[in-house]
Design a protein around this motif. Structure first.
Motif, PDB file in Angstrom:
ATOM      1  N   TRP A 111      -9.982  -1.004  56.901  1.00  0.00           N
ATOM      2  CA  TRP A 111     -10.127   0.130  57.820  1.00  0.00           C
ATOM      3  C   TRP A 111     -10.156  -0.323  59.273  1.00  0.00           C
ATOM      4  N   GLN A 113     -11.151   1.501  62.789  1.00  0.00           N
ATOM      5  CA  GLN A 113     -11.713   2.725  63.358  1.00  0.00           C
ATOM      6  C   GLN A 113     -11.028   3.088  64.672  1.00  0.00           C
ATOM      7  N   GLY A 120     -15.872   2.287  69.649  1.00  0.00           N
ATOM      8  CA  GLY A 120     -15.634   2.075  68.226  1.00  0.00           C
ATOM      9  C   GLY A 120     -16.364   0.861  67.710  1.00  0.00           C
ATOM     10  N   SER A 122     -17.778  -0.815  63.685  1.00  0.00           N
ATOM     11  CA  SER A 122     -17.686  -0.650  62.245  1.00  0.00           C
ATOM     12  C   SER A 122     -19.008  -0.276  61.603  1.00  0.00           C
ATOM     13  N   TYR A 127     -18.566   5.194  58.410  1.00  0.00           N
ATOM     14  CA  TYR A 127     -17.621   4.206  57.887  1.00  0.00           C
ATOM     15  C   TYR A 127     -18.201   3.397  56.729  1.00  0.00           C
ATOM     16  N   THR A 141     -14.243  -3.256  56.559  1.00  0.00           N
ATOM     17  CA  THR A 141     -14.262  -2.715  57.918  1.00  0.00           C
ATOM     18  C   THR A 141     -14.595  -3.863  58.865  1.00  0.00           C
ATOM     19  N   GLY A 191      -6.222   3.601  59.065  1.00  0.00           N
ATOM     20  CA  GLY A 191      -6.935   3.816  60.312  1.00  0.00           C
ATOM     21  C   GLY A 191      -6.645   5.195  60.861  1.00  0.00           C
ATOM     22  N   GLN A 192      -7.529   5.676  61.728  1.00  0.00           N
ATOM     23  CA  GLN A 192      -7.435   7.035  62.244  1.00  0.00           C
ATOM     24  C   GLN A 192      -7.516   7.032  63.762  1.00  0.00           C
ATOM     25  N   GLY A 195      -7.307   3.993  65.699  1.00  0.00           N
ATOM     26  CA  GLY A 195      -7.142   3.138  64.528  1.00  0.00           C
ATOM     27  C   GLY A 195      -5.804   3.357  63.856  1.00  0.00           C
ATOM     28  N   VAL A 421     -12.009  11.751  58.502  1.00  0.00           N
ATOM     29  CA  VAL A 421     -12.794  10.520  58.341  1.00  0.00           C
ATOM     30  C   VAL A 421     -13.899  10.686  57.287  1.00  0.00           C
TER      31      VAL A 421
END
Length: 513
Positions: A111, A113, A120, A122, A127, A141, A191-192, A195, A421
């Motif tokens: 992942w 982030q 950001g 982890s 998460y 992460t 990732g979002q 990310g 998420v």
């Protein structure tokens, strides 16, 4: 590499990696190892440098707490949260495994982030990888440098240090994940937001070749800067401190002061819009830099040339990406006709995008037009174009759209940015995104069912390259809609797709003043 885990109730799992032994915890049947260094702390002589391999340690290292986050911007109080955790060992990974041991051979999900490349960490509760790992994969992460530490363009420092950190984390996964039960030949990135943009960047980076075989880009942020634009922004930030954007000038500046300088410029960057263009108007002051070295081309160009066609791709976005950002700007339900017109003129694709939006959405008022064009420019169309470029070059891609309207906060935010998420991680009752879901029994039950479907899709994609619906193609354009009643249908944002069909997402330049 070996593992020691008696399986007895309360037993703490231990693994031995190439750099030393680790002792983690067991939570809800999943072995968890937190705060594992994957690179040397990027401070002192290593500040603003590319990450260096971590040195080995003797004995058994406790891996029960998240490592300290990198310096943060001030959004959502992240700067204060970062200062609560002392230490400069910013570059650490966390691992959740249902079966730690060198012979398990489980798929791995790594992942990245988001946070606009400005914030950001982890260690945020949203998460937590326990629920996702419970589906049968190893979840990783990690922290990477953000803001000026990670993306400031400084003389004497490599560009894209945040991306180089991500690359180093992937190399750590390649070298050590087998000890945790993972298969280094079955690694999936996901990732979002920033990310997701980072996932796209890694698809384009030659240095990432062979480190992952599948990728999931969720609401990928579509901004990529030229070196000239990044350098001009960095110069404005360091000028807040009366300094030049050089390693020599900045080496002794406390990290929190450098972050504060970035915040000051971000809060007032509409002023330099004549030089910085659209990123300034959206307060986007950090992004990956297409520098010709670590990142030679944009992700869309890299995918279009076909050299990544062997990588399975899953992409998607939420329906109302911009709505949360509009609420944070204090404009929800209050966008004027003038503001909508400015957004259309500025962000719709030239030469006549503003007119095409009005023709395609004749019943839309100012709020909807403002939301549509900003959603499309920053997230929806850059994400869709990843799939379009990939399949045109012979690759395989699956696509989705999250359309479930979040019931929390009186339901005013719809299927907004970030809603995916907590659903993907199954962390429905923790962290800031959980507020979008709310606490009502019906909403929580509906979210839990949707989360289970999304987790199953992500882990199935990681294991087999098949999320559970047909691949996207240029004729049918089938996508999975994630809603209370999921369905597979033609891409529903067809009007936006047509408006942006011929647009090329290119490097954002420094403009003539």
């Amino acid at each position: 590499m070996t593992v020691a885990d008696s399986g007895a109730s309360g037993a703490r799992p231990e693994v031995r990696t190439g750099t030393g032994a680790l002792r983690g915890t067991r939570e809800a049947g999943v072995a968890v190892f937190r705060g594992i260094p994957f690179a040397e702390p990027p401070v002192g002589a290593l500040r603003f440098a590319a990450p260096r391999p971590v040195r080995s340690w003797s004995g058994v290292r406790e891996a029960v707490s998240y490592g300290p986050p990198p310096p943060q911007g001030g959004h959502f109080g992240m700067d204060a949260l970062a200062r609560e955790t002392a230490g400069d060992d910013w570059l650490t990974v966390n691992v959740w495994s249902p079966d730690p041991g060198p012979d398990a051979g489980l798929p791995v999900l790594v992942w990245i982030q988001g946070g606009a490349y400005t914030i950001g960490m982890s260690g945020l509760p949203e998460y937590d990888g326990g629920r996702l790992a419970g589906e049968g994969g190893v979840v990783v992460t990690f922290n990477y440098r953000v803001g000026l530490e990670g993306f400031g363009q400084f003389e004497g420092a490599p560009a894209n240090r945040g991306l180089l950190d991500q690359l180093a984390a992937l190399e750590w996964v390649r070298d050590h994940i087998r000890a945790f039960g993972g298969d280094p030949d079955r690694v999936t990135l996901f990732g979002q937001s920033a990310g997701g943009g980072s996932v796209a960047a890694l698809l384009a980076m030659e240095g990432a070749a062979g480190l992952f075989g599948r990728a999931v880009a969720q609401s990928a942020q579509g901004t990529f800067f030229s070196p000239e634009l990044a350098a001009d922004i960095a110069a404005s930030c360091t000028a807040e401190l009366g300094l030049r954007p050089t390693v020599a000038d900045l080496a002794e500046v406390p990290p929190h002061l450098l972050s504060a300088a970035g915040d000051a410029v971000g809060a007032s960057c509409a002023g330099p819009a004549g030089r910085w263009g659209r990123p300034a108007l959206r307060a986007v002051i950090f992004s990956p830099v297409v520098d010709g070295a670590a990142l030679a081309v944009t992700p869309w160009q890299a995918l279009a040339d076909g050299s990544r066609r062997h990588i399975d791709l899953l992409v998607g976005h939420t329906r109302h990406e911009q709505r949360l950002l509009t609420a944070l700007d204090g404009l929800l339900g209050q966008v004027s006709e003038e503001q909508a017109a400015t957004a259309l003129t500025t962000f719709a694709p030239p030469p006549d995008g503003a007119r095409r939006y009005r023709e395609a959405f004749p019943a839309a008022g100012p709020d909807e037009l403002h939301e549509l064009v900003l959603s499309d420019w920053l997230f929806r169309m850059p994400t869709l174009h990843l799939a379009e470029a990939h399949i045109a070059a012979g690759g395989r891609a699956h696509a989705y759209e999250l359309t479930w309207p979040a019931p929390g906060m009186d339901g005013i935010l719809g299927a907004c940015h970030g809603l995916d998420v907590p659903l993907v991680f199954g962390a429905l009752d923790r962290g800031q995104p959980a507020a979008l879901i709310g606490t009502g029994a019906a909403a929580v039950a509906e979210a839990a069912a949707l989360s289970a479907r999304m987790r199953a899709a992500w882990t199935s994609f990681a294991a087999r390259g098949e999320p559970g619906w047909p691949a996207y193609d240029a004729e049918r354009r089938l996508v999975q809609l994630f809603d209370a009643r999921p369905s597979v249908t033609h891409y529903p944002e067809e009007r936006s797709r047509r408006i942006w069909r011929d647009h090329v997402f290119s490097v954002l330049p420094l403009l003539d003043p």
